[in-house]
Design an enzyme around this catalytic site. Structure first.
Site, PDB file in Angstrom:
ATOM      1  N   SER A   1      17.834   3.133   6.085  1.00 29.55           N
ATOM      2  CA  SER A   1      16.505   3.709   5.824  1.00 29.55           C
ATOM      3  C   SER A   1      16.324   4.124   4.362  1.00 29.55           C
ATOM      4  O   SER A   1      15.275   4.642   3.988  1.00 29.55           O
ATOM      5  CB  SER A   1      16.259   4.908   6.739  1.00 29.55           C
TER       6      SER A   1
ATOM      7  N   THR B   1     -31.679   5.154  10.347  1.00 32.23           N
ATOM      8  CA  THR B   1     -30.930   5.274  11.601  1.00 32.23           C
ATOM      9  C   THR B   1     -30.918   3.855  12.152  1.00 32.23           C
ATOM     10  O   THR B   1     -31.883   3.097  11.933  1.00 32.23           O
ATOM     11  CB  THR B   1     -31.601   6.240  12.604  1.00 32.23           C
ATOM     12  N   HIS B   2     -29.843   3.471  12.815  1.00 28.07           N
ATOM     13  CA  HIS B   2     -29.675   2.082  13.286  1.00 28.07           C
ATOM     14  C   HIS B   2     -29.783   1.084  12.131  1.00 28.07           C
ATOM     15  O   HIS B   2     -30.132  -0.073  12.346  1.00 28.07           O
ATOM     16  CB  HIS B   2     -30.710   1.714  14.353  1.00 28.07           C
TER      17      HIS B   2
ATOM     18  N   SER C   1     -16.201 -13.795  -9.115  1.00 23.86           N
ATOM     19  CA  SER C   1     -15.723 -14.861  -8.244  1.00 23.86           C
ATOM     20  C   SER C   1     -15.201 -15.982  -9.129  1.00 23.86           C
ATOM     21  O   SER C   1     -15.740 -16.235 -10.207  1.00 23.86           O
ATOM     22  CB  SER C   1     -16.879 -15.365  -7.378  1.00 23.86           C
TER      23      SER C   1
ATOM     24  N   LYS D   1     -21.491 -13.779  -9.382  1.00 28.48           N
ATOM     25  CA  LYS D   1     -21.074 -12.739  -8.440  1.00 28.48           C
ATOM     26  C   LYS D   1     -20.541 -11.480  -9.100  1.00 28.48           C
ATOM     27  O   LYS D   1     -19.908 -11.519 -10.140  1.00 28.48           O
ATOM     28  CB  LYS D   1     -19.962 -13.284  -7.507  1.00 28.48           C
TER      29      LYS D   1
ATOM     30  N   ASN E   1     -18.616  -8.542  -7.142  1.00 31.88           N
ATOM     31  CA  ASN E   1     -18.199  -8.131  -5.798  1.00 31.88           C
ATOM     32  C   ASN E   1     -17.663  -6.702  -5.772  1.00 31.88           C
ATOM     33  O   ASN E   1     -16.905  -6.317  -6.657  1.00 31.88           O
ATOM     34  CB  ASN E   1     -17.121  -9.088  -5.279  1.00 31.88           C
TER      35      ASN E   1
ATOM     36  N   GLU F   1     -14.583  -2.521  -0.584  1.00 32.86           N
ATOM     37  CA  GLU F   1     -14.099  -3.293   0.569  1.00 32.86           C
ATOM     38  C   GLU F   1     -12.651  -2.935   0.899  1.00 32.86           C
ATOM     39  O   GLU F   1     -12.265  -2.838   2.065  1.00 32.86           O
ATOM     40  CB  GLU F   1     -14.228  -4.785   0.283  1.00 32.86           C
TER      41      GLU F   1
ATOM     42  N   TYR G   1      16.887  14.469  19.396  1.00 28.86           N
ATOM     43  CA  TYR G   1      16.721  13.402  18.414  1.00 28.86           C
ATOM     44  C   TYR G   1      17.114  12.041  18.988  1.00 28.86           C
ATOM     45  O   TYR G   1      18.057  11.913  19.766  1.00 28.86           O
ATOM     46  CB  TYR G   1      17.587  13.699  17.174  1.00 28.86           C
TER      47      TYR G   1
HETATM   48  N1  ARG Z   1      17.911   8.473   8.584  1.00 31.17           N
HETATM   49  C1  ARG Z   1      17.776   9.277   9.755  1.00 31.17           C
HETATM   50  C2  ARG Z   1      16.298   9.468  10.114  1.00 31.17           C
HETATM   51  O1  ARG Z   1      15.495   9.271   9.284  1.00 31.17           O
HETATM   52  C3  ARG Z   1      18.419  10.599   9.564  1.00 31.17           C
HETATM   53  C4  ARG Z   1      18.883  11.255  10.791  1.00 31.17           C
HETATM   54  C5  ARG Z   1      20.002  10.494  11.402  1.00 31.17           C
HETATM   55  N2  ARG Z   1      20.651  11.197  12.445  1.00 31.17           N
HETATM   56  C6  ARG Z   1      21.557  10.628  13.209  1.00 31.17           C
HETATM   57  N3  ARG Z   1      22.075  11.354  14.120  1.00 31.17           N
HETATM   58  N4  ARG Z   1      21.859   9.372  13.090  1.00 31.17           N
HETATM   59  O2  ARG Z   1      15.962   9.799  11.225  1.00 31.17           O
END
Ligand code: ARG
Length: 461
Positions: free
Chosen positions: A24, A156-157, A278, A284, A286, A291, A318
């Site tokens: 992560s 409206t509408h 464009s 154009k 735009n 958007e 968790y």
């Molecule tokens: N990277 C994990 C998360 O964002 C941290 C917590 C991980 N905890 C564990 N018991 N593996 O959730």
């Protein structure tokens, strides 16, 4: 090689696919400030409670400060093998200070750590968004003051309904943004409890002073139930819900900018700063920024749905599913931040075409309600009947292909003989908006007063 943070009972490291799905650091690296602040507060508290020595706490704090500047300066090498921000920081701390680094994780788990870090991050992000929304409101209120008397068609509408002022329209969004800020503030109030000290799920046997850590990190109080604290992501959901509603508001304004700048209406012009050309059609201009603001709503609402779905089947406490909370939330809130900036930029930039707006306001029999009201006020005709009479006059105008104020008096009198020349006074769009003086109405003097009230309120902050 097994993981050095948790690999005691493992003979080998994870397989490549395991590492790939588990990692992560690519997104939770954005939590580095919060992670380091929380670790420093934790170490201080451990020392004060005699759980680690003051000397170790000092080394830890020093090492963490070094890591903070390494990351801020872009010198830190993030390692995917160390999974996440928590272990990357601790891994580096161990390189920097050796043995005392291993004491930092006393009475702590990554479960309470990540919940704490993410709350701190969310709190900081809400503060940034609030400041941006306040700036957006100021831009709208300034535009409103400038155009308190600029008449435009109200719809409206998406059918011409009654004339309004452009300033009044701007102030509608000031009100919406005020509610958005209220929702963020509300979420912030509830999220400001500290999970740290909940451990993995059950609390800890060490004599912590959680009040001390909470205070150091600006939390109102420590969380009261360790199971809840490590498994709660309401704070992210609430913030994303507030973000979703905000983005819906921005999207509605974006849609209006698209309509107003279309040659079909020609009500508003955006400068080169907020338009694109464009590659094939040289004429154009735009409104791409509008958007894209409209489109970003998709990913913002999407991240709320995604997290609700992640959470909905999770037993306490968790589970690794919850790691999926951050990427979407970070993406959504940064998209929102960009959307607010783009929208504030477009509002400051746009120039209403007052002549075109006035012309459009006069089309579609927009003052028909004023005519009906005149019949009620002057001839004491019940509103329902006045509505019917006006409808017949509108039909007459429509048959003759003329605007309401161009219908000859004799033709009106053929429908209602008591109508006099005085009726023409209320049929102009300027007179119409001027007459809407009820509190909250579109009359220029109301708009001026409201715009000034907002500008004063917004400068206080
Ligand atoms: N990277 C994990 C998360 O964002 C941290 C917590 C991980 N905890 C564990 N018991 N593996 O959730």
């Amino acid at each position: 090689m097994s993981n050095k943070m948790w690999g005691g009972r493992f003979a080998s490291g994870p397989g490549a696919i395991m590492e790939e799905i588990n990692v992560s650091i690519d997104f939770d690296r954005h939590l580095y400030r919060q992670d380091i602040a929380a670790s420093k507060a934790h170490a201080d508290m451990l020392a004060k409670q005699g759980i680690i020595t003051a000397d170790d706490a000092k080394k830890i704090a020093h090492g963490l400060d070094t890591i903070l500047s390494e990351i801020a300066d872009g010198k830190f090498v993030f390692k995917r093998a160390l999974e996440d921000i928590h272990m990357n920081v601790e891994g580096r701390l161990s390189e920097l200070i050796g043995e005392p680094s291993g004491r930092l994780h006393t009475a702590r788990s990554r479960n309470d750590q990540v919940a704490t870090d993410f709350r701190l991050w969310m709190r900081d992000t809400i503060d940034t968004l609030d400041a941006a929304l306040s700036g957006f409101q100021r831009t709208l209120a300034e535009k409103a003051l400038e155009h308190a008397g600029t008449v435009m068609p109200g719809f409206t509408h998406l059918q011409t309904a009654q004339p309004v002022t452009f300033g009044h329209h701007m102030l509608a969004y000031v009100e919406m943004a005020a509610r958005d800020r209220g929702r963020f503030a509300d979420a912030r109030k509830r999220l400001n409890e500290m999970p740290l000290g909940s451990g993995a799920l059950a609390g800890t046997s060490f004599p912590l002073d959680r009040d001390m850590t909470a205070k150091a990190l600006g939390f109102d109080r420590p969380s009261a139930n360790s199971l809840d604290a490590v498994s709660d992501r309401d704070f992210a959901l609430e913030t994303l819900a507030a973000a979703s509603i905000t983005s819906v508001h921005l999207s509605r304004l974006a849609e209006e900018i698209v309509i107003w700048t279309s040659p079909l209406t020609g009500l508003v012009k955006l400068s080169d700063k907020f338009t694109t050309g464009s590659s094939i059609m040289p004429q154009k201009r735009n409104p791409d920024a509008a958007e894209l603001v409209r489109a970003k709503t998709g990913r913002i609402i999407g991240s709320l749905s995604a997290l609700l779905i992640v959470m909905k089947g999770l037993p306490l406490a968790y589970a690794k599913d919850m790691q999926e909370d951050k990427e979407g939330a970070m993406d959504a809130l940064s998209a929102l931040s960009l959307s607010i900036a783009a929208m504030a930029g477009m509002i400051a930039d746009l120039v209403p075409d007052a002549a075109q707006m006035k012309k459009a306001a006069g089309e579609g029999y927009a003052t028909a309600t004023d005519l009906a009201d005149w019949l009620v006020r002057t001839l004491n005709i019940p509103f329902r009947e006045a509505h019917h009479i006006t409808g017949r006059i509108v039909a007459k105008a429509s048959d003759g292909g003329v605007a309401l104020h161009r219908v000859p008096l004799a033709d009106m009198q053929a429908i209602e003989p008591r109508i006099t020349q005085a009726v023409f006074d209320v049929l102009s769009v300027d007179r119409s908006v001027k007459s809407r003086v009820s509190y909250g109405g579109t009359a220029p003097k109301n708009v001026k007063a409201q715009a000034k009230k907002w500008l004063k309120k917004l400068e206080k902050k």
